[in-house]
Design a protein around this motif. Structure first.
Motif, PDB file in Angstrom:
ATOM      1  N   SER A 211      -2.676  44.231  23.802  1.00 46.13           N
ATOM      2  CA  SER A 211      -3.502  44.979  22.851  1.00 46.13           C
ATOM      3  C   SER A 211      -4.405  45.978  23.576  1.00 46.13           C
ATOM      4  N   HIS A 212      -5.040  45.523  24.652  1.00 44.83           N
ATOM      5  CA  HIS A 212      -5.906  46.420  25.428  1.00 44.83           C
ATOM      6  C   HIS A 212      -5.081  47.490  26.143  1.00 44.83           C
ATOM      7  N   GLN A 213      -3.903  47.105  26.593  1.00 47.72           N
ATOM      8  CA  GLN A 213      -3.014  48.064  27.242  1.00 47.72           C
ATOM      9  C   GLN A 213      -2.582  49.142  26.248  1.00 47.72           C
ATOM     10  N   ALA A 214      -2.259  48.729  25.023  1.00 50.65           N
ATOM     11  CA  ALA A 214      -1.854  49.683  23.987  1.00 50.65           C
ATOM     12  C   ALA A 214      -2.992  50.642  23.652  1.00 50.65           C
ATOM     13  N   ARG A 215      -4.201  50.108  23.588  1.00 49.61           N
ATOM     14  CA  ARG A 215      -5.366  50.958  23.320  1.00 49.61           C
ATOM     15  C   ARG A 215      -5.510  52.024  24.402  1.00 49.61           C
ATOM     16  N   SER A 216      -5.392  51.601  25.661  1.00 47.43           N
ATOM     17  CA  SER A 216      -5.519  52.530  26.783  1.00 47.43           C
ATOM     18  C   SER A 216      -4.410  53.576  26.769  1.00 47.43           C
ATOM     19  N   THR A 217      -3.184  53.125  26.491  1.00 47.49           N
ATOM     20  CA  THR A 217      -2.040  54.038  26.485  1.00 47.49           C
ATOM     21  C   THR A 217      -2.170  55.086  25.388  1.00 47.49           C
ATOM     22  N   LEU A 218      -2.525  54.651  24.177  1.00 48.90           N
ATOM     23  CA  LEU A 218      -2.675  55.599  23.070  1.00 48.90           C
ATOM     24  C   LEU A 218      -3.766  56.620  23.372  1.00 48.90           C
ATOM     25  N   SER A 219      -4.845  56.154  23.988  1.00 47.87           N
ATOM     26  CA  SER A 219      -5.932  57.060  24.343  1.00 47.87           C
ATOM     27  C   SER A 219      -5.474  58.099  25.366  1.00 47.87           C
ATOM     28  N   LEU A 220      -4.670  57.670  26.333  1.00 49.13           N
ATOM     29  CA  LEU A 220      -4.147  58.604  27.331  1.00 49.13           C
ATOM     30  C   LEU A 220      -3.232  59.639  26.688  1.00 49.13           C
ATOM     31  N   TRP A 221      -2.413  59.198  25.748  1.00 50.22           N
ATOM     32  CA  TRP A 221      -1.467  60.108  25.099  1.00 50.22           C
ATOM     33  C   TRP A 221      -2.142  61.093  24.150  1.00 50.22           C
ATOM     34  N   THR A 222      -3.102  60.587  23.363  1.00 51.78           N
ATOM     35  CA  THR A 222      -3.623  61.377  22.241  1.00 51.78           C
ATOM     36  C   THR A 222      -5.111  61.676  22.301  1.00 51.78           C
ATOM     37  N   GLY A 223      -5.861  60.932  23.128  1.00 49.57           N
ATOM     38  CA  GLY A 223      -7.307  61.086  23.145  1.00 49.57           C
ATOM     39  C   GLY A 223      -7.989  60.308  22.040  1.00 49.57           C
ATOM     40  N   VAL A 224      -7.214  59.585  21.235  1.00 52.37           N
ATOM     41  CA  VAL A 224      -7.759  58.799  20.123  1.00 52.37           C
ATOM     42  C   VAL A 224      -8.034  57.376  20.598  1.00 52.37           C
ATOM     43  N   ASP A 225      -9.229  56.865  20.311  1.00 51.52           N
ATOM     44  CA  ASP A 225      -9.606  55.513  20.728  1.00 51.52           C
ATOM     45  C   ASP A 225      -9.540  54.571  19.531  1.00 51.52           C
ATOM     46  N   VAL A 226      -8.559  53.685  19.540  1.00 55.32           N
ATOM     47  CA  VAL A 226      -8.382  52.694  18.476  1.00 55.32           C
ATOM     48  C   VAL A 226      -8.766  51.328  19.040  1.00 55.32           C
ATOM     49  N   PRO A 227      -9.569  50.535  18.335  1.00 52.12           N
ATOM     50  CA  PRO A 227      -9.981  49.223  18.857  1.00 52.12           C
ATOM     51  C   PRO A 227      -8.781  48.338  19.192  1.00 52.12           C
ATOM     52  N   ALA A 228      -8.911  47.574  20.270  1.00 49.97           N
ATOM     53  CA  ALA A 228      -7.837  46.663  20.668  1.00 49.97           C
ATOM     54  C   ALA A 228      -7.554  45.640  19.574  1.00 49.97           C
ATOM     55  N   SER A 229      -8.573  45.286  18.803  1.00 50.28           N
ATOM     56  CA  SER A 229      -8.396  44.304  17.729  1.00 50.28           C
ATOM     57  C   SER A 229      -7.405  44.790  16.676  1.00 50.28           C
ATOM     58  N   THR A 230      -7.327  46.107  16.488  1.00 45.77           N
ATOM     59  CA  THR A 230      -6.371  46.668  15.522  1.00 45.77           C
ATOM     60  C   THR A 230      -4.940  46.431  15.996  1.00 45.77           C
TER      61      THR A 230
END
Length: 239
Positions: A211-230
């Motif tokens: 979950s935390h890895q996905a959050r970091s990856t999405l942020s790197l790709w798009t600049g959007v920060d989505v909570p790991a809980s999501t």
């Protein structure tokens, strides 16, 4: 990425397709985490030290590699309330995930890191490249292990996968350990989880790290920060 590990042409074509199709980035998994590095124009400092990447982004039309395993692991132990200062750890495994865990523990200035795996040569490479001291599997039960956190960064954690190793883990004497982290998930009988339950130690499985890895990856790709809980909520619903 589904190309043959021995085919450099296919790797180049797959990476170039990100530019052609205007894709923001991609995830890289086993067995390409190390093999793909020569075909990137840039690599983050952390990924360069680890020697493995699992995330590629397109920035200014250049391919740049990151290791979100390390970033995800940092946030995982932070969420679990573990403070690495003046602590000791043991990391099981000798692949890219183990390198990421050792790198992050060292970066967080943990006091001591033990590395244990069936591949002594690769374990020694991690210790030499990043940090830590190698502890052979046959020495695990010789004395109490003075560790505060135990991390499984190997692909094995199910009793049915390796019963002999499961027995060793069950017999470990780890009186100071307060947290066990397993990068894997979905095992019917997870012997790291069973060890945590038998010794009353907090356990975190791979879905938290993912979950935390996905959050970091999405942020790197798009600049959007989505909570790991999501991400965790979605993963719990589909896995």
């Amino acid at each position: 990425m589904t190309t043959s590990p021995s085919s450099s042409i296919n790797k180049i074509e797959a990476l170039n397709s990100l530019r052609v199709l205007n894709i923001s980035g991609a995830n890289i998994t086993i067995p390409y985490k190390e093999a793909v590095i020569p075909y990137l124009e840039q690599i983050s400092e952390g990924a360069n030290i680890v020697g493995a990447i699992n995330t590629v982004i397109i920035k200014n039309n250049k391919l740049k590699g990151y290791n979100s395993n390390a970033i995800g692991f940092m946030h995982t132990i932070e969420e679990a309330g573990f403070d690495p200062h003046d602590k000791s750890a043991i990391v099981f495994g000798s692949g890219g995930v183990a390198m990421a865990a050792v790198f992050m523990l060292n970066w967080l200035r943990i006091k001591r890191i033990y590395i244990s795996s069936a591949n002594l040569v690769k374990s020694e490479e991690i210790a030499k490249r990043i940090a830590g001291e190698v502890l052979p599997i046959e020495d695990l039960l010789k004395r109490p292990l003075p560790v505060n956190i135990m991390i499984n960064a190997s692909p094995v954690s199910g009793v049915e996968e390796q019963p002999e190793y499961a027995e060793i883990i069950s017999k470990l004497d780890i009186p100071e350990c307060s947290l066990i982290v397993d990068f894997n998930y979905g095992r019917k009988r997870n012997f790291y989880q069973e060890k945590a339950e038998s010794d009353n130690i907090k356990f975190v499985n791979g879905l938290t790290n993912l979950s935390h890895q996905a959050r970091s990856t999405l942020s790197l790709w798009t600049g959007v920060d989505v909570p790991a809980s999501t991400f965790r909520e979605v993963l719990d619903n589909i896995l």
